[in-house]
Design an enzyme around this catalytic site. Sequence first.
Site, PDB file in Angstrom:
ATOM      1  N   ALA A   1       0.849  -1.193   0.000  1.00 36.35           N
ATOM      2  CA  ALA A   1       0.000   0.000   0.000  1.00 36.35           C
ATOM      3  C   ALA A   1       0.885   1.243   0.000  1.00 36.35           C
ATOM      4  O   ALA A   1       1.838   1.337   0.771  1.00 36.35           O
ATOM      5  CB  ALA A   1      -0.894  -0.003   1.241  1.00 36.35           C
TER       6      ALA A   1
ATOM      7  N   SER B   1      11.124   1.431  -4.831  1.00 35.70           N
ATOM      8  CA  SER B   1      11.137   1.796  -6.246  1.00 35.70           C
ATOM      9  C   SER B   1      12.550   1.940  -6.800  1.00 35.70           C
ATOM     10  O   SER B   1      13.263   2.881  -6.468  1.00 35.70           O
ATOM     11  CB  SER B   1      10.390   3.111  -6.438  1.00 35.70           C
TER      12      SER B   1
ATOM     13  N   TYR C   1       8.276  11.342  -3.779  1.00 36.20           N
ATOM     14  CA  TYR C   1       7.929   9.912  -3.811  1.00 36.20           C
ATOM     15  C   TYR C   1       9.169   9.038  -3.643  1.00 36.20           C
ATOM     16  O   TYR C   1       9.187   8.103  -2.835  1.00 36.20           O
ATOM     17  CB  TYR C   1       7.224   9.583  -5.134  1.00 36.20           C
TER      18      TYR C   1
ATOM     19  N   GLU D   1       8.926  16.859 -17.570  1.00 34.22           N
ATOM     20  CA  GLU D   1      10.008  17.442 -16.759  1.00 34.22           C
ATOM     21  C   GLU D   1      10.412  16.542 -15.600  1.00 34.22           C
ATOM     22  O   GLU D   1       9.589  15.835 -15.039  1.00 34.22           O
ATOM     23  CB  GLU D   1       9.536  18.784 -16.194  1.00 34.22           C
TER      24      GLU D   1
HETATM   25  O1  LIG Z   1       1.667   8.566 -22.397  1.00 33.02           O
HETATM   26  C1  LIG Z   1       2.863   8.420 -22.061  1.00 33.02           C
HETATM   27  C2  LIG Z   1       3.255   7.968 -20.782  1.00 33.02           C
HETATM   28  C3  LIG Z   1       4.613   7.823 -20.516  1.00 33.02           C
HETATM   29  N1  LIG Z   1       5.541   8.109 -21.465  1.00 33.02           N
HETATM   30  C4  LIG Z   1       6.971   7.897 -21.172  1.00 33.02           C
HETATM   31  O2  LIG Z   1       7.156   6.538 -20.823  1.00 33.02           O
HETATM   32  C5  LIG Z   1       8.153   6.395 -19.823  1.00 33.02           C
HETATM   33  C6  LIG Z   1       7.594   5.625 -18.665  1.00 33.02           C
HETATM   34  O3  LIG Z   1       6.603   6.405 -17.996  1.00 33.02           O
HETATM   35  P1  LIG Z   1       5.666   5.859 -16.800  1.00 33.02           P
HETATM   36  O4  LIG Z   1       4.775   6.971 -16.407  1.00 33.02           O
HETATM   37  O5  LIG Z   1       5.052   4.579 -17.205  1.00 33.02           O
HETATM   38  O6  LIG Z   1       6.672   5.488 -15.621  1.00 33.02           O
HETATM   39  P2  LIG Z   1       7.935   6.315 -15.024  1.00 33.02           P
HETATM   40  O7  LIG Z   1       9.158   5.823 -15.683  1.00 33.02           O
HETATM   41  O8  LIG Z   1       7.612   7.744 -14.970  1.00 33.02           O
HETATM   42  O9  LIG Z   1       8.040   5.686 -13.586  1.00 33.02           O
HETATM   43  C7  LIG Z   1       7.289   6.098 -12.486  1.00 33.02           C
HETATM   44  O10 LIG Z   1       6.152   5.315 -12.360  1.00 33.02           O
HETATM   45  C8  LIG Z   1       6.399   3.940 -12.165  1.00 33.02           C
HETATM   46  C9  LIG Z   1       5.080   3.250 -12.097  1.00 33.02           C
HETATM   47  O11 LIG Z   1       4.806   2.651 -13.320  1.00 33.02           O
HETATM   48  C10 LIG Z   1       7.184   3.705 -10.898  1.00 33.02           C
HETATM   49  O12 LIG Z   1       6.434   4.070  -9.767  1.00 33.02           O
HETATM   50  C11 LIG Z   1       8.450   4.510 -10.969  1.00 33.02           C
HETATM   51  O13 LIG Z   1       9.126   4.395  -9.745  1.00 33.02           O
HETATM   52  C12 LIG Z   1       8.169   5.949 -11.251  1.00 33.02           C
HETATM   53  O14 LIG Z   1       9.377   6.641 -11.429  1.00 33.02           O
HETATM   54  C13 LIG Z   1       8.580   7.816 -19.466  1.00 33.02           C
HETATM   55  O15 LIG Z   1       9.785   8.127 -20.104  1.00 33.02           O
HETATM   56  C14 LIG Z   1       7.467   8.709 -20.005  1.00 33.02           C
HETATM   57  O16 LIG Z   1       7.919   9.967 -20.443  1.00 33.02           O
HETATM   58  C15 LIG Z   1       5.179   8.569 -22.713  1.00 33.02           C
HETATM   59  O17 LIG Z   1       6.010   8.845 -23.582  1.00 33.02           O
HETATM   60  N2  LIG Z   1       3.838   8.711 -22.979  1.00 33.02           N
END
Ligand SMILES: O=c1ccn([C@@H]2O[C@H](COP(=O)(O)OP(=O)(O)O[C@H]3O[C@H](CO)[C@H](O)[C@H](O)[C@H]3O)[C@@H](O)[C@H]2O)c(=O)[nH]1
Length: 305
Positions: free
Chosen positions: A73, A116, A141, A265
């Site tokens: 959670a 994470s 986070y 960003e």
């Molecule tokens: O519509 C979208 C969504 C995401 N992205 C790109 O895809 C990659 C992954 O994005 P996510 O939002 O799926 O996940 P993040 O890498 O931002 O990760 C974050 O979200 C994760 C959950 O999936 C974990 O919690 C992790 O620790 C936290 O940093 C990023 O480069 C983002 O810019 C796109 O290009 N288009």
Amino acid sequence: MKILVTGGAGFIGSHIVDELIKNGHEVVILDNLVTGNKNNINPKAEFVEGDITNKNLDEKIDFQDIDVVIHQAAQINVRKSVEDPIYDGDVNVLGTLNILENMRRYDVKKIIYASSGGAVYGEPEYLPVDENHPIAPLSPYGLSKYCGEEYIKLYNRLYGIEYCILRYSNVYGERQDPRGEAGVISIFIDRILNNKNPIIFGDGNQTRDFVYVKDVARANLMALDWKNEIVNIGTGKETSVNELFKIIADELNYEDKPIYDKPREGEVRRIYLDIKKAEMLGWKPEVDLKEGIKRVVNWMKQMQG
Ligand SMILES: O=c1ccn([C@@H]2O[C@H](COP(=O)(O)OP(=O)(O)O[C@H]3O[C@H](CO)[C@H](O)[C@H](O)[C@H]3O)[C@@H](O)[C@H]2O)c(=O)[nH]1
């Protein structure tokens, strides 16, 4: 064993519950259903609706009866943590501390904690990132998840509560809500199935380590036998968002192009995890990205009827 899974109605937690029950464990789920979903709840588990920050949690849960807590959670939205760091800290730091206090009071022996790998290390100094990489989160986070780790280690030193900290990379799979917090894979598939172009933030050359949720659930099951370890859980493979788009487009026979938008960003450019330690402990991912994406596509088609 009798295991309490906090967040057991959520995306990752519910898969862990299924895996535990398949392996003969008794499961109690604690979930406040804010992002969790009743439909995810395994009918063989006992369900308690409640919040990890509730100071009287022991009125709802008989901690004396619990052997292990698997603590999933959390407030998991990175952007939300930037907008409202106090809420993020309340849930992730104080919520975790509250669970630990109940464990101490009622002598629960072990905690397995979802941390994470994407958020605690910050911008990688080298790749792949192993467990000894410096910690330098770029969001509240990432810091709140790391604080949870440190409280867990403190409770081990002070009270001997055993732990296993699992640092997940980008987890994807069935039950990840494409309209929810995160998860580029479910977002892209959902958009294509609804005749919308996926949107790529930036040039699409940013990379991530995408790990399938049932592999993550299996890691949690194995972690029942791991003692006081911090372990990266990912694939050790790097995939760019452009490559990801192509795999998904191929799977869905989608011929249109993605839309390129401005970069998001404050996000890291490249990250993937070194998983040698997990492999040494006997775990490795079994479902590759193509196969995992197939499964998410099938699930989403089913959900949309
Ligand atoms: O519509 C979208 C969504 C995401 N992205 C790109 O895809 C990659 C992954 O994005 P996510 O939002 O799926 O996940 P993040 O890498 O931002 O990760 C974050 O979200 C994760 C959950 O999936 C974990 O919690 C992790 O620790 C936290 O940093 C990023 O480069 C983002 O810019 C796109 O290009 N288009």
